[in-house]
Design a protein around this motif. Structure first.
Motif, PDB file in Angstrom:
ATOM      1  N   PRO A 119      -1.438   2.305  -0.017  1.00  0.00           N
ATOM      2  CA  PRO A 119      -2.721   1.931  -0.604  1.00  0.00           C
ATOM      3  C   PRO A 119      -2.555   1.611  -2.084  1.00  0.00           C
ATOM      4  CG  PRO A 119      -2.584   4.305  -0.238  1.00  0.00           C
ATOM      5  CD  PRO A 119      -1.418   3.687   0.424  1.00  0.00           C
ATOM      6  N   GLU A 120      -3.532   0.885  -2.602  1.00  0.00           N
ATOM      7  CA  GLU A 120      -3.399   0.388  -3.965  1.00  0.00           C
ATOM      8  C   GLU A 120      -3.137   1.498  -4.979  1.00  0.00           C
ATOM      9  OE1 GLU A 120      -6.078  -2.192  -7.060  1.00  0.00           O
ATOM     10  OE2 GLU A 120      -6.522  -2.223  -4.915  1.00  0.00           O
ATOM     11  N   ALA A 121      -3.824   2.653  -4.770  1.00  0.00           N
ATOM     12  CA  ALA A 121      -3.703   3.743  -5.738  1.00  0.00           C
ATOM     13  C   ALA A 121      -2.286   4.295  -5.801  1.00  0.00           C
ATOM     14  CB  ALA A 121      -4.656   4.857  -5.376  1.00  0.00           C
ATOM     15  N   ALA A 122      -1.529   4.026  -4.756  1.00  0.00           N
ATOM     16  CA  ALA A 122      -0.191   4.620  -4.708  1.00  0.00           C
ATOM     17  C   ALA A 122       0.880   3.647  -5.153  1.00  0.00           C
ATOM     18  CB  ALA A 122       0.107   5.080  -3.299  1.00  0.00           C
ATOM     19  N   MET A 139       2.974 -11.968   4.494  1.00  0.00           N
ATOM     20  CA  MET A 139       3.017 -10.803   5.368  1.00  0.00           C
ATOM     21  C   MET A 139       2.862 -11.167   6.825  1.00  0.00           C
ATOM     22  SD  MET A 139       0.730  -8.201   3.231  1.00  0.00           S
ATOM     23  CE  MET A 139       0.288  -7.323   4.707  1.00  0.00           C
ATOM     24  N   GLU A 140       1.823 -11.868   7.139  1.00  0.00           N
ATOM     25  CA  GLU A 140       1.524 -12.127   8.543  1.00  0.00           C
ATOM     26  C   GLU A 140       0.844 -13.483   8.649  1.00  0.00           C
ATOM     27  OE1 GLU A 140       2.409 -10.662  12.018  1.00  0.00           O
ATOM     28  OE2 GLU A 140       2.265  -9.122  10.468  1.00  0.00           O
ATOM     29  N   PRO A 141       1.459 -14.432   9.166  1.00  0.00           N
ATOM     30  CA  PRO A 141       0.858 -15.753   9.222  1.00  0.00           C
ATOM     31  C   PRO A 141      -0.157 -15.866  10.357  1.00  0.00           C
ATOM     32  CG  PRO A 141       3.029 -15.801  10.185  1.00  0.00           C
ATOM     33  CD  PRO A 141       2.790 -14.418   9.756  1.00  0.00           C
ATOM     34  N   VAL A 142      -1.116 -14.970  10.359  1.00  0.00           N
ATOM     35  CA  VAL A 142      -2.152 -15.010  11.399  1.00  0.00           C
ATOM     36  C   VAL A 142      -3.497 -14.903  10.724  1.00  0.00           C
ATOM     37  CG1 VAL A 142      -0.735 -13.998  13.205  1.00  0.00           C
ATOM     38  CG2 VAL A 142      -2.041 -12.521  11.681  1.00  0.00           C
ATOM     39  N   PRO A 186     -13.760  -5.460  14.742  1.00  0.00           N
ATOM     40  CA  PRO A 186     -14.266  -4.086  14.946  1.00  0.00           C
ATOM     41  C   PRO A 186     -13.309  -3.007  14.418  1.00  0.00           C
ATOM     42  CG  PRO A 186     -13.535  -5.052  17.013  1.00  0.00           C
ATOM     43  CD  PRO A 186     -13.523  -6.164  16.001  1.00  0.00           C
ATOM     44  N   ARG A 187     -12.044  -3.395  14.195  1.00  0.00           N
ATOM     45  CA  ARG A 187     -11.084  -2.392  13.710  1.00  0.00           C
ATOM     46  C   ARG A 187     -11.157  -2.232  12.184  1.00  0.00           C
ATOM     47  NH1 ARG A 187      -6.128  -5.156  16.819  1.00  0.00           N
ATOM     48  NH2 ARG A 187      -7.223  -6.917  15.900  1.00  0.00           N
ATOM     49  N   ARG A 188     -11.969  -3.035  11.529  1.00  0.00           N
ATOM     50  CA  ARG A 188     -12.080  -2.944  10.073  1.00  0.00           C
ATOM     51  C   ARG A 188     -12.789  -1.639   9.685  1.00  0.00           C
ATOM     52  NH1 ARG A 188     -15.043  -7.576   6.404  1.00  0.00           N
ATOM     53  NH2 ARG A 188     -15.489  -6.289   4.584  1.00  0.00           N
ATOM     54  N   PRO A 189     -12.157  -0.793   8.866  1.00  0.00           N
ATOM     55  CA  PRO A 189     -12.780   0.499   8.487  1.00  0.00           C
ATOM     56  C   PRO A 189     -14.045   0.245   7.692  1.00  0.00           C
ATOM     57  CG  PRO A 189     -10.451   0.467   7.924  1.00  0.00           C
ATOM     58  CD  PRO A 189     -10.826  -0.939   8.262  1.00  0.00           C
ATOM     59  N   GLU A 219     -11.972  -8.486   0.504  1.00  0.00           N
ATOM     60  CA  GLU A 219     -10.681  -8.664  -0.168  1.00  0.00           C
ATOM     61  C   GLU A 219      -9.685  -7.600   0.292  1.00  0.00           C
ATOM     62  OE1 GLU A 219     -10.899  -9.744  -4.503  1.00  0.00           O
ATOM     63  OE2 GLU A 219      -9.751  -7.904  -4.597  1.00  0.00           O
ATOM     64  N   GLN A 220     -10.166  -6.340   0.338  1.00  0.00           N
ATOM     65  CA  GLN A 220      -9.300  -5.264   0.813  1.00  0.00           C
ATOM     66  C   GLN A 220      -8.881  -5.489   2.264  1.00  0.00           C
ATOM     67  OE1 GLN A 220     -11.930  -1.950  -0.147  1.00  0.00           O
ATOM     68  NE2 GLN A 220     -10.315  -1.036  -1.442  1.00  0.00           N
ATOM     69  N   TRP A 221      -9.850  -5.929   3.071  1.00  0.00           N
ATOM     70  CA  TRP A 221      -9.565  -6.120   4.497  1.00  0.00           C
ATOM     71  C   TRP A 221      -8.517  -7.207   4.694  1.00  0.00           C
ATOM     72  CZ3 TRP A 221      -9.069  -4.120   8.861  1.00  0.00           C
ATOM     73  CH2 TRP A 221      -9.103  -4.847  10.053  1.00  0.00           C
ATOM     74  N   LEU A 222      -8.665  -8.306   3.913  1.00  0.00           N
ATOM     75  CA  LEU A 222      -7.694  -9.392   4.061  1.00  0.00           C
ATOM     76  C   LEU A 222      -6.300  -8.946   3.600  1.00  0.00           C
ATOM     77  CD1 LEU A 222      -9.839 -12.433   2.875  1.00  0.00           C
ATOM     78  CD2 LEU A 222      -8.964 -11.983   5.180  1.00  0.00           C
ATOM     79  N   HIS A 223      -6.286  -8.083   2.585  1.00  0.00           N
ATOM     80  CA  HIS A 223      -4.991  -7.661   2.038  1.00  0.00           C
ATOM     81  C   HIS A 223      -4.322  -6.578   2.881  1.00  0.00           C
ATOM     82  CE1 HIS A 223      -1.965  -7.096  -1.032  1.00  0.00           C
ATOM     83  NE2 HIS A 223      -2.128  -5.774  -0.888  1.00  0.00           N
ATOM     84  N   TYR A 224      -5.118  -5.508   3.147  1.00  0.00           N
ATOM     85  CA  TYR A 224      -4.503  -4.355   3.831  1.00  0.00           C
ATOM     86  C   TYR A 224      -4.752  -4.356   5.336  1.00  0.00           C
ATOM     87  CZ  TYR A 224      -3.987  -2.446  -0.854  1.00  0.00           C
ATOM     88  OH  TYR A 224      -3.645  -2.254  -2.141  1.00  0.00           O
ATOM     89  N   GLY A 225      -5.626  -5.249   5.793  1.00  0.00           N
ATOM     90  CA  GLY A 225      -5.998  -5.245   7.207  1.00  0.00           C
ATOM     91  C   GLY A 225      -4.832  -5.306   8.170  1.00  0.00           C
ATOM     92  N   PRO A 226      -3.931  -6.294   7.998  1.00  0.00           N
ATOM     93  CA  PRO A 226      -2.814  -6.397   8.962  1.00  0.00           C
ATOM     94  C   PRO A 226      -2.013  -5.108   9.048  1.00  0.00           C
ATOM     95  CG  PRO A 226      -2.925  -8.345   7.572  1.00  0.00           C
ATOM     96  CD  PRO A 226      -3.922  -7.395   7.022  1.00  0.00           C
ATOM     97  N   ASP A 227      -1.786  -4.528   7.927  1.00  0.00           N
ATOM     98  CA  ASP A 227      -1.019  -3.267   7.933  1.00  0.00           C
ATOM     99  C   ASP A 227      -1.790  -2.164   8.623  1.00  0.00           C
ATOM    100  OD1 ASP A 227       1.075  -3.363   5.085  1.00  0.00           O
ATOM    101  OD2 ASP A 227       1.549  -2.766   7.141  1.00  0.00           O
TER     102      ASP A 227
END
Lengths: 193, 376
Positions: free
Chosen positions: B312-315, B339-342, B349-352, B358-366
């Motif tokens: 996560p960003e804080a880390a 990262m992921e060309p998709v 629905p899996r988005r927390p 912006e966060q979802w696009l960045h950290y979502g795949p992971d």
């Protein structure tokens, strides 16, 4: 009844035996990861042997410390004070060794850097245990095999640290551990656990 | 063949181990009978004979009843271990029980090593010089001829060794009339550093009593004692450092001058004391600190160059782990396609809950990879 000193000697022998076994197996694992001579299966066997011997040794450490505490009066002996301090160091290193192996698993040996660090910690823990045994030997027999090395410390003097400063050291160490556990970024392996 | 060689080598190594002696560091001074230590030094299976030569000497030809006498025992020509330690006995018999001088009525004022025991451990510089122990005694109350034996326990050549001397007789005669005499007395053999010692000595038939003292084998100083009631009283000056101090009492009248043997004074250096709870805290501090060090180094070593992506960003921290790194928007735009060309749906629905686009696009795949096994 059996005297605390007898129980101490018994548990010490169990501890040193299992620790020695663990160290030898770990060093062989590391050697295999470097030179690849005996094969993956043998390395896996050695890794498991080292791991379980280390766990057994860890179980013995508190028994050794408790029986040793009952066998002597540390308050009036700098040598016994040094034994207590080294026991703490030994316990910490050995827990670290087992935690590391538990986290990384046998795959650790595929990363030479990790293998080297792990072997280093195992050897450091064993050296601390050897020093503890050496102190015990000097106390009971008046000499130690460590004298053959020439530079082996005898621990005749112990630090005299006040209660307040000891508490500060304890709080600092605890804080350091909590920071490492909760603040330091976890590695990928831990995140995937 | 190879295995056989290894096994044979190991067996040979085991056979090469020397049998060890029992207490090479000694067992401490004490009042001991002749049988003490016999289980090791006297056992034919564990020990060997000693070649020590034991000789007696005394400061006077005979003692009077209750009178002082000094007996020295010198051991030479013995084998020595690497520690050069020897244990020497002054005995009144060799039966194994009740054979200390005290059992025959003697009083040991000093053993020359800061105690009043019949067994003393000391070090020999070499076997030619040997070791000498001097016991300062008061004779028993009965006249007669008393037997003394000297014994030595030592190691050497990998074995425990012992030797008992032949008998040495000491005559205790009647007290001449008007002989200055020390009545039974507990001599001071140890004291704290920096502490004066007031000695009260029950001396009879004396017109003058002097205390003589010396440091090591140095010059002798003397102090006159004063009669106070039934005893002669004198103050021995304080020792300011751990020096080998000894003293003796000189008792005289018009006809006789009697002197006790030299009595050694051990300095009780202030003992070590530690707050055991503080030591326990230090021990726990060491344990926690070493554990923290282990975990920290293990984590650092295990991190690879891609690990920052899954944190996560804080880390996110710089490669040298000294400062926080806040990725710029430009960097994010560059990283996402790498990262992921998709494509990632914003209403997945899996988005927390609470994550910005912006966060979802960045950290979502992971996040999906870690928590939902991947798949877009």
């Amino acid at each position: 009844m059996v005297a605390a000193a007898t129980l101490h000697a018994f548990s010490t022998e169990m501890l040193v035996g299992s620790m020695t076994f663990s160290v030898v197996a770990t060093v062989l694992c590391f050697a295999e990861s470097m030179f690849e001579k005996v094969g993956e299966r043998a390395q896996k066997g050695l890794d498991h042997a080292a791991y379980f011997a280390a766990i057994f040794a860890l179980c013995c450490i508190p028994i050794v410390a408790i029986t040793g505490n009952a066998a002597g009066d540390a308050a009036s002996s700098p040598v016994l004070v040094n034994k207590m301090l080294l026991s703490g160091l030994c316990l910490g290193l050995w827990i670290g060794v087992i935690l590391g192996r538990k986290t990384w698993g046998p795959e650790m040996w595929s990363n030479r850097k990790m293998g080297l660090v792990h072997t280093g910690f195992v050897c450091a823990g064993y050296t601390t245990a050897a020093m503890l045994g050496s102190i015990g030997s000097v106390m009971t027999r008046g000499e130690t095999v460590g004298d053959l090395f020439g530079i082996w410390p005898h621990f005749d003097n112990a630090p005299s640290i006040s209660f307040g400063l000891s508490m500060v050291l304890f709080v600092l160490s605890l804080t350091a551990l909590l920071v490492v556990i909760f603040v330091q970024p976890k590695s990928e392996v831990e995140l995937n656990l | 063949m190879r295995r056989a060689i290894i096994l044979t080598s190991l067996l040979l190594l085991v056979l090469c181990v020397q049998p060890l002696s029992a207490n090479p560091g000694g067992t401490g001074d004490g009042n001991r009978d002749a049988a003490c230590g016999g289980s090791c030094h006297g056992d034919p299976g564990l020990s060997e004979p000693s070649s020590a030569v034991l000789s007696f000497s005394q400061d006077r030809d005979a003692a009077y009843v209750g009178g002082p006498i000094s007996i020295s025992v010198t051991a030479t020509d013995m084998e020595l271990s690497s520690r050069s330690m020897v244990g020497m006995f002054l005995l009144s018999g060799t039966h194994g029980v009740a054979d200390t001088p005290q059992d025959d009525g003697w009083t040991i004022l000093s053993n020359g090593e800061g105690g009043s025991t019949n067994y003393v451990e000391t070090y020999a510089q070499d076997s030619n010089t040997g070791a000498t122990i001097t016991w300062s005694l008061l004779a028993p109350v009965n006249e007669g001829t008393y037997e003394f034996y000297a014994a030595i326990h030592h190691g050497g050549g990998g074995s425990a060794r012992m030797k008992i001397s032949s008998v040495h007789n000491v005559t205790v005669g009647p007290i001449p009339d008007n002989l200055p005499q020390m009545l039974p007395w507990d001599a001071m053999t140890s004291r704290s550093l920096g502490e004066e010692s007031v000695l009260s000595m029950p001396v009879v038939n004396a017109t003058a009593v002097t205390l003589e003292y010396r440091i090591g084998e140095g010059p002798i100083a003397s102090i006159s004692a004063q009669m106070e009631g039934e005893a002669w009283v004198v103050t021995l000056p304080a020792a300011l450092s751990d020096i080998p101090l000894s003293y003796r009492v000189v008792m005289s009248n018009d006809e006789f001058t009697e002197t006790t043997g030299w009595i050694s004074v051990a300095n009780n250096v202030e003992g070590y004391t530690a707050d055991i709870f503080a030591v326990r805290l230090q021990s726990m501090a060491l344990m926690l600190g070493s554990l923290a060090l282990c975990i920290s180094i293990q984590r650092r070593m295990a991190r690879n160059s891609n690990s920052a992506i899954v944190e996560p960003e804080a880390a996110l921290i710089s490669p040298d782990q000294t400062s926080m790194v806040v990725p710029s928007m430009a960097a994010l735009e560059v990283e996402i396609p790498q990262m992921e060309p998709v494509s990632l749906s914003l209403d997945d629905p899996r988005r927390p809950p609470g994550w910005t686009d912006e966060q979802w696009l960045h950290y979502g795949p992971d996040h999906i990879k870690q928590n939902h096994g991947g798949g877009f």
